[in-house]
Design a protein around this motif. Structure first.
Motif, PDB file in Angstrom:
ATOM      1  N   ILE A  28       0.801  -1.240   0.000  1.00  0.00           N
ATOM      2  CA  ILE A  28       0.000   0.000   0.000  1.00  0.00           C
ATOM      3  C   ILE A  28       0.829   1.283   0.000  1.00  0.00           C
ATOM      4  N   THR A  29       2.127   1.191   0.307  1.00  0.00           N
ATOM      5  CA  THR A  29       2.948   2.411   0.305  1.00  0.00           C
ATOM      6  C   THR A  29       3.110   3.043  -1.084  1.00  0.00           C
ATOM      7  N   PRO A  30       2.971   2.303  -2.187  1.00  0.00           N
ATOM      8  CA  PRO A  30       3.041   2.999  -3.483  1.00  0.00           C
ATOM      9  C   PRO A  30       1.965   4.070  -3.665  1.00  0.00           C
ATOM     10  N   TYR A  31       0.934   4.051  -2.845  1.00  0.00           N
ATOM     11  CA  TYR A  31      -0.147   5.028  -2.952  1.00  0.00           C
ATOM     12  C   TYR A  31       0.060   6.258  -2.069  1.00  0.00           C
ATOM     13  N   LEU A  32       1.156   6.302  -1.317  1.00  0.00           N
ATOM     14  CA  LEU A  32       1.382   7.427  -0.401  1.00  0.00           C
ATOM     15  C   LEU A  32       1.364   8.782  -1.101  1.00  0.00           C
ATOM     16  N   ASN A  33       2.062   8.897  -2.215  1.00  0.00           N
ATOM     17  CA  ASN A  33       2.093  10.189  -2.920  1.00  0.00           C
ATOM     18  C   ASN A  33       0.701  10.611  -3.366  1.00  0.00           C
ATOM     19  N   TRP A  34      -0.068   9.663  -3.887  1.00  0.00           N
ATOM     20  CA  TRP A  34      -1.419   9.984  -4.330  1.00  0.00           C
ATOM     21  C   TRP A  34      -2.276  10.400  -3.133  1.00  0.00           C
ATOM     22  N   LEU A  35      -2.186   9.669  -2.017  1.00  0.00           N
ATOM     23  CA  LEU A  35      -2.960  10.017  -0.822  1.00  0.00           C
ATOM     24  C   LEU A  35      -2.597  11.415  -0.323  1.00  0.00           C
ATOM     25  N   LYS A  36      -1.310  11.731  -0.335  1.00  0.00           N
ATOM     26  CA  LYS A  36      -0.853  13.050   0.114  1.00  0.00           C
ATOM     27  C   LYS A  36      -1.355  14.143  -0.830  1.00  0.00           C
ATOM     28  N   LEU A  64      -8.032   5.681  -5.881  1.00  0.00           N
ATOM     29  CA  LEU A  64      -8.624   5.343  -4.587  1.00  0.00           C
ATOM     30  C   LEU A  64      -9.073   3.885  -4.582  1.00  0.00           C
ATOM     31  N   LEU A  65      -9.732   3.468  -5.636  1.00  0.00           N
ATOM     32  CA  LEU A  65     -10.183   2.079  -5.716  1.00  0.00           C
ATOM     33  C   LEU A  65      -8.997   1.110  -5.727  1.00  0.00           C
ATOM     34  N   SER A  66      -7.925   1.485  -6.399  1.00  0.00           N
ATOM     35  CA  SER A  66      -6.721   0.638  -6.418  1.00  0.00           C
ATOM     36  C   SER A  66      -6.102   0.542  -5.028  1.00  0.00           C
ATOM     37  N   PHE A  67      -6.059   1.650  -4.313  1.00  0.00           N
ATOM     38  CA  PHE A  67      -5.533   1.654  -2.952  1.00  0.00           C
ATOM     39  C   PHE A  67      -6.375   0.750  -2.046  1.00  0.00           C
ATOM     40  N   VAL A  68      -7.684   0.898  -2.121  1.00  0.00           N
ATOM     41  CA  VAL A  68      -8.584   0.072  -1.294  1.00  0.00           C
ATOM     42  C   VAL A  68      -8.398  -1.400  -1.626  1.00  0.00           C
ATOM     43  N   LYS A  69      -8.329  -1.709  -2.907  1.00  0.00           N
ATOM     44  CA  LYS A  69      -8.150  -3.108  -3.319  1.00  0.00           C
ATOM     45  C   LYS A  69      -6.818  -3.656  -2.801  1.00  0.00           C
ATOM     46  N   ALA A  70      -5.759  -2.847  -2.882  1.00  0.00           N
ATOM     47  CA  ALA A  70      -4.444  -3.274  -2.373  1.00  0.00           C
ATOM     48  C   ALA A  70      -4.508  -3.497  -0.863  1.00  0.00           C
ATOM     49  N   ALA A  71      -5.174  -2.592  -0.143  1.00  0.00           N
ATOM     50  CA  ALA A  71      -5.302  -2.733   1.312  1.00  0.00           C
ATOM     51  C   ALA A  71      -6.075  -3.999   1.659  1.00  0.00           C
ATOM     52  N   GLN A  72      -7.069  -4.327   0.852  1.00  0.00           N
ATOM     53  CA  GLN A  72      -7.864  -5.524   1.105  1.00  0.00           C
ATOM     54  C   GLN A  72      -7.060  -6.808   0.894  1.00  0.00           C
ATOM     55  N   THR A  73      -5.976  -6.735   0.132  1.00  0.00           N
ATOM     56  CA  THR A  73      -5.156  -7.935  -0.091  1.00  0.00           C
ATOM     57  C   THR A  73      -4.118  -8.142   1.007  1.00  0.00           C
ATOM     58  N   THR A  74      -4.011  -7.186   1.925  1.00  0.00           N
ATOM     59  CA  THR A  74      -3.034  -7.309   3.003  1.00  0.00           C
ATOM     60  C   THR A  74      -3.644  -8.047   4.188  1.00  0.00           C
ATOM     61  N   ASN A  75      -2.797  -8.394   5.126  1.00  0.00           N
ATOM     62  CA  ASN A  75      -3.253  -8.971   6.389  1.00  0.00           C
ATOM     63  C   ASN A  75      -3.369  -7.889   7.458  1.00  0.00           C
TER      64      ASN A  75
END
Length: 161
Positions: A28-36, A64-75
């Motif tokens: 999920i860290t690849p989305y940090l720049n976008w979130l910021k 946003l949808l990609s970030f949520v999907k990535a977060a959902q694949t984590t533990n």
């Protein structure tokens, strides 16, 4: 939570926490720049059509949808996140941001609980994901978790004097 100790280090030691969280955060860290960059921006639009007489529904930014999907694949997601909120007296985004700011490596499970609140709640209430981006909580919680893992990951790999 789904993050388990593999038995190679003492449970809940700094090394254990770093080794459990590092691979999950890398998703999920690849989305940090976008979130910021999108904090305080509107990342969901309401779509409605008078022609169709339909109920308005949110249309989300694809990042946003990609970030949520990535977060959902984590533990990292824990359905018991409500206990994190009651234990730490978190009642508002301001409370969340103050907790995140002061969090230490031993608070990683609680930080994951804040992330869980936004990701899991957003699955049933459409505005939560966009709200988490707009108020900066999603950026700050992922950034803090990444900073802690990076700092303590370097510390634990250094030889003692």
């Amino acid at each position: 939570m789904g993050i388990e100790n593999d038995g190679s280090v003492n449970e809940n030691s700094v090394e254990d926490i770093v080794s459990r969280y590092r691979p999950e955060l890398s998703k999920i860290t690849p989305y940090l720049n976008w979130l910021k960059d999108n904090a305080s921006n509107e990342v969901a639009q309401r779509y409605s059509s008078n022609d169709l007489k339909s109920i308005p529904f949110p249309v989300y930014d694809s990042n946003l949808l990609s970030f949520v999907k990535a977060a959902q694949t984590t533990n990292l997601l824990d359905r018991n996140y409500v206990y994190v909120y009651s234990r730490n007296h978190l009642n508002s985004p301001k409370d969340e941001l103050l907790f995140i700011q002061d969090a230490q490596i031993t608070d990683m499970d609680d930080l994951a609980g804040i992330l869980s609140n936004y990701i899991l709640s957003g699955m049933t209430k459409g505005s939560v994901w966009a709200e988490g981006v707009r108020n900066g909580v999603l950026y700050n919680v992922v950034k803090k978790m990444d900073d802690l893992v990076r700092f303590w990951g370097q510390e634990s790999s250094r030889p003692l004097a």
